[in-house]
Design a protein around this motif. Structure first.
Motif, PDB file in Angstrom:
ATOM      1  N   GLU A 199       0.832  -1.209   0.000  1.00 32.34           N
ATOM      2  CA  GLU A 199       0.000   0.000   0.000  1.00 32.34           C
ATOM      3  C   GLU A 199       0.866   1.258   0.000  1.00 32.34           C
ATOM      4  OE1 GLU A 199      -3.458   0.589  -0.032  1.00 32.34           O
ATOM      5  OE2 GLU A 199      -3.395  -1.481  -0.778  1.00 32.34           O
ATOM      6  N   ILE A 200       1.971   1.217   0.750  1.00 37.06           N
ATOM      7  CA  ILE A 200       2.880   2.357   0.783  1.00 37.06           C
ATOM      8  C   ILE A 200       3.502   2.578  -0.594  1.00 37.06           C
ATOM      9  CG2 ILE A 200       5.071   3.197   1.745  1.00 37.06           C
ATOM     10  CD1 ILE A 200       4.263   1.778   4.375  1.00 37.06           C
ATOM     11  N   LEU A 201       3.877   1.491  -1.272  1.00 39.10           N
ATOM     12  CA  LEU A 201       4.455   1.615  -2.607  1.00 39.10           C
ATOM     13  C   LEU A 201       3.467   2.259  -3.579  1.00 39.10           C
ATOM     14  CD1 LEU A 201       6.329  -1.807  -2.966  1.00 39.10           C
ATOM     15  CD2 LEU A 201       7.309   0.432  -2.483  1.00 39.10           C
ATOM     16  N   VAL A 202       2.197   1.873  -3.466  1.00 37.08           N
ATOM     17  CA  VAL A 202       1.168   2.473  -4.335  1.00 37.08           C
ATOM     18  C   VAL A 202       1.016   3.953  -4.025  1.00 37.08           C
ATOM     19  CG1 VAL A 202      -1.292   2.488  -4.866  1.00 37.08           C
ATOM     20  CG2 VAL A 202      -0.078   0.308  -4.696  1.00 37.08           C
ATOM     21  N   ARG A 203       0.930   4.299  -2.753  1.00 30.18           N
ATOM     22  CA  ARG A 203       0.735   5.701  -2.371  1.00 30.18           C
ATOM     23  C   ARG A 203       1.915   6.559  -2.789  1.00 30.18           C
ATOM     24  NH1 ARG A 203      -0.787   8.024   3.629  1.00 30.18           N
ATOM     25  NH2 ARG A 203      -2.775   7.067   3.051  1.00 30.18           N
ATOM     26  N   ALA A 206       6.576   5.095  -5.848  1.00 28.32           N
ATOM     27  CA  ALA A 206       8.022   4.907  -5.954  1.00 28.32           C
ATOM     28  C   ALA A 206       8.364   3.862  -7.000  1.00 28.32           C
ATOM     29  CB  ALA A 206       8.594   4.491  -4.599  1.00 28.32           C
ATOM     30  N   HIS A 207       9.377   4.136  -7.780  1.00 35.36           N
ATOM     31  CA  HIS A 207       9.891   3.170  -8.735  1.00 35.36           C
ATOM     32  C   HIS A 207      10.657   2.098  -7.971  1.00 35.36           C
ATOM     33  CE1 HIS A 207      12.250   1.476 -12.071  1.00 35.36           C
ATOM     34  NE2 HIS A 207      11.307   1.967 -12.855  1.00 35.36           N
ATOM     35  N   ALA A 208      10.493   0.863  -8.391  1.00 37.76           N
ATOM     36  CA  ALA A 208      11.096  -0.255  -7.657  1.00 37.76           C
ATOM     37  C   ALA A 208      12.613  -0.167  -7.582  1.00 37.76           C
ATOM     38  CB  ALA A 208      10.683  -1.579  -8.302  1.00 37.76           C
ATOM     39  N   GLN A 283       8.027   4.493   6.775  1.00 34.99           N
ATOM     40  CA  GLN A 283       7.248   5.320   7.704  1.00 34.99           C
ATOM     41  C   GLN A 283       6.959   6.685   7.098  1.00 34.99           C
ATOM     42  OE1 GLN A 283       9.006   5.920  11.598  1.00 34.99           O
ATOM     43  NE2 GLN A 283       7.074   6.648  12.459  1.00 34.99           N
ATOM     44  N   GLU A 284       7.956   7.285   6.477  1.00 34.86           N
ATOM     45  CA  GLU A 284       7.777   8.615   5.897  1.00 34.86           C
ATOM     46  C   GLU A 284       6.808   8.585   4.715  1.00 34.86           C
ATOM     47  OE1 GLU A 284      10.446  12.142   3.756  1.00 34.86           O
ATOM     48  OE2 GLU A 284      11.401  10.306   4.470  1.00 34.86           O
ATOM     49  N   GLN A 285       7.004   7.623   3.821  1.00 33.40           N
ATOM     50  CA  GLN A 285       6.169   7.570   2.616  1.00 33.40           C
ATOM     51  C   GLN A 285       4.717   7.219   2.932  1.00 33.40           C
ATOM     52  OE1 GLN A 285       7.188   8.419  -0.539  1.00 33.40           O
ATOM     53  NE2 GLN A 285       9.087   9.038   0.462  1.00 33.40           N
ATOM     54  N   GLY A 286       4.522   6.375   3.951  1.00 29.30           N
ATOM     55  CA  GLY A 286       3.163   5.965   4.303  1.00 29.30           C
ATOM     56  C   GLY A 286       2.553   6.775   5.420  1.00 29.30           C
ATOM     57  N   GLN A 287       3.323   7.732   5.984  1.00 24.30           N
ATOM     58  CA  GLN A 287       2.870   8.521   7.126  1.00 24.30           C
ATOM     59  C   GLN A 287       2.334   7.603   8.228  1.00 24.30           C
ATOM     60  OE1 GLN A 287       0.237  11.166   4.715  1.00 24.30           O
ATOM     61  NE2 GLN A 287       1.527  12.831   5.504  1.00 24.30           N
ATOM     62  N   VAL A 288       3.109   6.563   8.493  1.00 26.82           N
ATOM     63  CA  VAL A 288       2.735   5.558   9.489  1.00 26.82           C
ATOM     64  C   VAL A 288       3.224   6.028  10.857  1.00 26.82           C
ATOM     65  CG1 VAL A 288       2.873   3.114  10.122  1.00 26.82           C
ATOM     66  CG2 VAL A 288       3.026   3.794   7.708  1.00 26.82           C
ATOM     67  N   THR A 289       2.391   5.892  11.867  1.00 26.01           N
ATOM     68  CA  THR A 289       2.790   6.310  13.215  1.00 26.01           C
ATOM     69  C   THR A 289       3.877   5.382  13.750  1.00 26.01           C
ATOM     70  OG1 THR A 289       1.173   4.923  14.367  1.00 26.01           O
ATOM     71  CG2 THR A 289       0.447   7.130  13.665  1.00 26.01           C
TER      72      THR A 289
END
Length: 345
Positions: A199-203, A206-208, A283-289
């Motif tokens: 899900e983070i990759l989709v949001r 980011a290129h693999a 964490q940064e890309q997904g804004q995960v706590t």
């Protein structure tokens, strides 16, 4: 009117010849994992293993697991060589927590249509994982099920069996206040949290092949799970190991309490080890706590050994000699408010 063509298993989508060819190709892989106790080889209806002698009260320990949605990343990247190691690792690291020595492993490979090259690559990884764990690839099952899986997809499951002397089974009962928590470095996310990772990759979009500290993102994400068997076996020869915890889905927050008595909790200093850059990026890309990161990912610690405080340095030296990086990540303390893990931020 022409009569319809006779149906066959092949016309229904199952290639028996391909399955037989795969068995022939993987027989040398299985032989490369043989250890004392193996009777016979692949091709029978069941794998035979003679239990080793020298045990007064031998106890068998079993564990089963899969690789989860990490498989989808392997499929997208067409990198299948490490996923079999993941499968073995997730099973043998679990039974290792009881103090068991892995004896044998069975795998289950399921697909819609069998691609013998991909299947052989995956099973070669399973054999490598078994060699790392010191257990035999005793057998397995390849299931070709048209319509069950999308084209090109496959699924994996594994089953490991180990043995331990009854008096040497590890349990939380001997853990004491003041014991040291020795964390062992993970190789990355191992095989947990990949539904969130995807899900983070989709949001992020980011290129693999973006680089993180000199390594490609896809390579970091597909790095195989570490197998800690030999390091733990060596560690137990050097220091008293009171308990172990395999840090899988749920992270330190959920897994450490499973190895502790009800009256103790793990006080962890998150600054005592360097969290790999991969987790900071996620964490940064997904804004995960931070709380969620700790409940989902291992954050760089794949296994924890609980040892007497006075044995902590000897434990680190033993792990280093086995090629593992260890950290003193905390200590056991009296539990309050039913909190199994306390982070000393």
């Amino acid at each position: 009117m022409d009569s319809p063509k006779p149906l066959s298993y092949r016309s229904a989508g199952v290639n028996i010849d391909a399955g037989n060819a795969l068995v022939d190709r993987i027989k040398p892989l299985a032989r490369s994992t043989q250890r004392p106790g193996v009777l016979g080889g692949l091709g029978g209806f069941g794998g035979l293993f003679e239990l080793p002698g020298g045990y007064r009260e031998p106890v068998l320990v079993s564990g089963t697991d899969g690789v989860g949605t990490k498989l989808l990343l392997a499929l997208e990247a067409q990198q299948h060589d490490g996923i079999g190691i993941d499968l073995v690792a997730m099973c043998v690291n679990d039974i290792l927590v009881s103090g068991a020595e892995p004896l044998w492993f069975l795998d289950y490979y399921a697909c819609g249509q069998l691609d013998t090259q991909i299947a052989e690559t995956v099973i070669a990884g399973i054999a490598e994982g078994c060699r790392q764990a010191g257990c035999a690839l005793l057998g397995g099952e390849t299931a070709e099920m048209p319509g069950m899986y999308p084209d090109g997809h496959y699924d994996l499951a594994g089953f490991a069996v180990g043995i331990v002397e009854k008096s040497e089974i590890l349990s939380s009962a001997v853990c004491q206040e003041g014991d040291a928590l020795i964390g062992m470095a993970s190789s990355g996310a191992h095989s947990n949290g990949y539904s969130l990772i995807r899900e983070i990759l989709v949001r992020s979009g980011a290129h693999a092949h973006i680089q993180l500290q000199g390594e490609g993102l896809v390579d970091l994400l597909l790095r195989p799970t570490r197998i800690y068997v030999r390091a733990i076996q060596n560690l137990r020869q050097v220091v008293p190991v009171h308990a172990l915890a395999h840090i899988t889905g749920g992270g330190l927050t959920e897994n450490l309490p499973r190895s502790l008595p009800a009256h103790l909790s793990a006080h962890i200093d998150p600054k005592s080890w360097l969290i790999p850059a991969l987790f900071g990026w996620l964490q940064e890309q997904g804004q995960v706590t931070t709380e969620e990161m700790r409940r989902v990912f291992n954050l760089g610690i794949g296994m924890v050994a609980i040892v007497p405080w006075e044995s902590r340095q000897s434990a680190l030296e033993s792990l280093a000699a086995s090629g593992e990086q260890g950290f003193i990540i905390g200590q056991l303390a009296p539990r309050q408010k039913d909190t199994g893990v306390v982070y000393l931020d």
